[in-house]
Design an enzyme around this catalytic site. Structure first.
Site, short mmCIF file in Angstrom:
data_model
loop_
_atom_site.label_atom_id
_atom_site.label_comp_id
_atom_site.label_asym_id
_atom_site.label_seq_id
_atom_site.Cartn_x
_atom_site.Cartn_y
_atom_site.Cartn_z
N PRO A 9 46.29 102.56 -109.59
CA PRO A 9 46.62 102.32 -110.91
C PRO A 9 46.54 101.15 -111.60
CG PRO A 9 48.73 102.51 -109.60
CD PRO A 9 47.59 102.90 -108.82
N ASN A 10 45.62 101.27 -112.86
CA ASN A 10 45.27 99.97 -113.84
C ASN A 10 43.80 99.33 -113.33
OD1 ASN A 10 47.46 100.20 -115.48
ND2 ASN A 10 48.75 99.68 -113.83
N ARG A 17 41.95 92.54 -119.16
CA ARG A 17 43.11 91.82 -119.41
C ARG A 17 43.23 90.82 -117.93
NH1 ARG A 17 47.62 93.65 -119.20
NH2 ARG A 17 48.65 91.97 -119.85
N TYR A 22 42.63 88.81 -111.85
CA TYR A 22 41.64 89.48 -111.19
C TYR A 22 40.37 89.27 -111.25
CZ TYR A 22 46.38 92.04 -110.63
OH TYR A 22 47.43 92.19 -110.37
N ASN A 73 42.49 100.32 -102.33
CA ASN A 73 43.06 99.28 -103.02
C ASN A 73 44.17 100.18 -103.81
OD1 ASN A 73 44.41 97.49 -104.43
ND2 ASN A 73 42.49 96.41 -105.46
N ALA A 76 49.29 98.80 -107.48
CA ALA A 76 51.02 98.73 -107.17
C ALA A 76 51.54 99.42 -106.34
CB ALA A 76 51.46 99.04 -108.71
N GLU A 97 42.29 98.13 -96.04
CA GLU A 97 42.91 97.74 -97.44
C GLU A 97 42.33 96.61 -98.04
OE1 GLU A 97 46.72 96.05 -96.51
OE2 GLU A 97 47.39 96.93 -98.26
N HIS A 99 42.43 93.91 -101.29
CA HIS A 99 43.17 93.53 -102.79
C HIS A 99 42.27 92.38 -103.13
CE1 HIS A 99 46.54 95.85 -101.99
NE2 HIS A 99 46.75 95.50 -100.76
N ARG A 106 51.26 85.37 -104.21
CA ARG A 106 52.26 85.73 -105.64
C ARG A 106 53.48 86.11 -105.36
NH1 ARG A 106 48.09 90.17 -108.12
NH2 ARG A 106 49.71 89.70 -109.97
O1 CA2 Z 1 45.03 92.27 -106.03
C1 CA2 Z 1 44.98 93.49 -105.82
O2 CA2 Z 1 43.90 94.18 -105.86
C2 CA2 Z 1 46.19 94.34 -106.57
O3 CA2 Z 1 46.24 95.48 -105.60
C3 CA2 Z 1 46.24 94.85 -107.90
C4 CA2 Z 1 47.21 95.36 -108.37
C5 CA2 Z 1 48.68 94.78 -108.20
O4 CA2 Z 1 49.82 95.45 -108.39
C6 CA2 Z 1 48.59 94.40 -106.59
O5 CA2 Z 1 50.02 93.86 -106.14
C7 CA2 Z 1 47.51 93.76 -106.00
C8 CA2 Z 1 47.30 95.59 -109.78
C9 CA2 Z 1 46.10 96.23 -110.12
C10 CA2 Z 1 46.04 96.15 -112.01
O6 CA2 Z 1 44.68 95.57 -112.23
C11 CA2 Z 1 44.66 95.09 -113.75
C12 CA2 Z 1 43.48 94.69 -114.18
C13 CA2 Z 1 43.45 94.28 -115.17
C14 CA2 Z 1 44.36 93.79 -116.02
C15 CA2 Z 1 45.84 94.29 -115.66
C16 CA2 Z 1 45.80 94.91 -114.38
#
Ligand code: CA2
Length: 143
Positions: A9-10, A17, A22, A73, A76, A97, A99, A106
């Site tokens: 997700p996301n 953002r 990221y 990946n 969340a 995996e 990230h 974090r």
């Molecule tokens: O670091 C990573 O790749 C994560 O898997 C990214 C997840 C986070 O919940 C993990 O703890 C670590 C979040 C992905 C959300 O991506 C966004 C991208 C742009 C704007 C907001 C969120």
């Protein structure tokens, strides 16, 4: 060799953002990186992104007997989903995996990974390049 890249997700919001965490590269940039990596490593790469836990489980189940490696990946769901862990264990396909951020640096809740318990390697904090490294690892080990 066929590799399935799964994003949770996301991650489709990449570049829109939170560039501080990221990076500024977009999800379209990630898709281009996957295409380039498929060509340079000489492997077939299929990608799948969903914001829905059950769809991610369905895709992992679909992969059984069809792909030789999974790069995942779970975003969340990494930190919450026993269902994704169980699906990865059920299909028993070599999995890595990834990230984008360094989850260890974090919040404490990001330091637990259920999916990672079914993966033979974790790459974190390397930005989008982590996906390239994961594909190269699977090619080297199983290709
Ligand atoms: O670091 C990573 O790749 C994560 O898997 C990214 C997840 C986070 O919940 C993990 O703890 C670590 C979040 C992905 C959300 O991506 C966004 C991208 C742009 C704007 C907001 C969120």
């Amino acid at each position: 060799m066929k590799i399935l890249v799964i994003n949770g997700p996301n991650l489709n919001m990449l570049g829109v953002r939170e560039p501080g965490i990221y990076g500024s590269r977009s999800f379209a940039d990630l898709l281009r990186l996957l295409d380039e990596t498929a060509r340079s490593e000489g492997v077939e790469v299929e990608q799948f992104q969903s914001n829905h836990e059950g769809d991610l489980v369905d895709k992992i189940q679909w992969a059984w007997g069809k792909v030789d490696g999974i790069v995942i990946n779970p975003a969340a769901y990494t930190h919450t989903s026993v269902a994704i862990l169980d699906a990865l264990k059920a299909v028993s396909i070599p999995a890595v995996e990834v990230h984008i951020s360094d989850v260890d640096a974090r919040e404490p809740f990001r330091q637990i990974s259920y999916a990672g318990m079914a993966c033979e390697k974790t790459i974190k904090g390397r930005g989008l390049e982590g996906y390239r490294e994961a594909i190269a690892y699977l090619k080297e080990r199983y290709g």
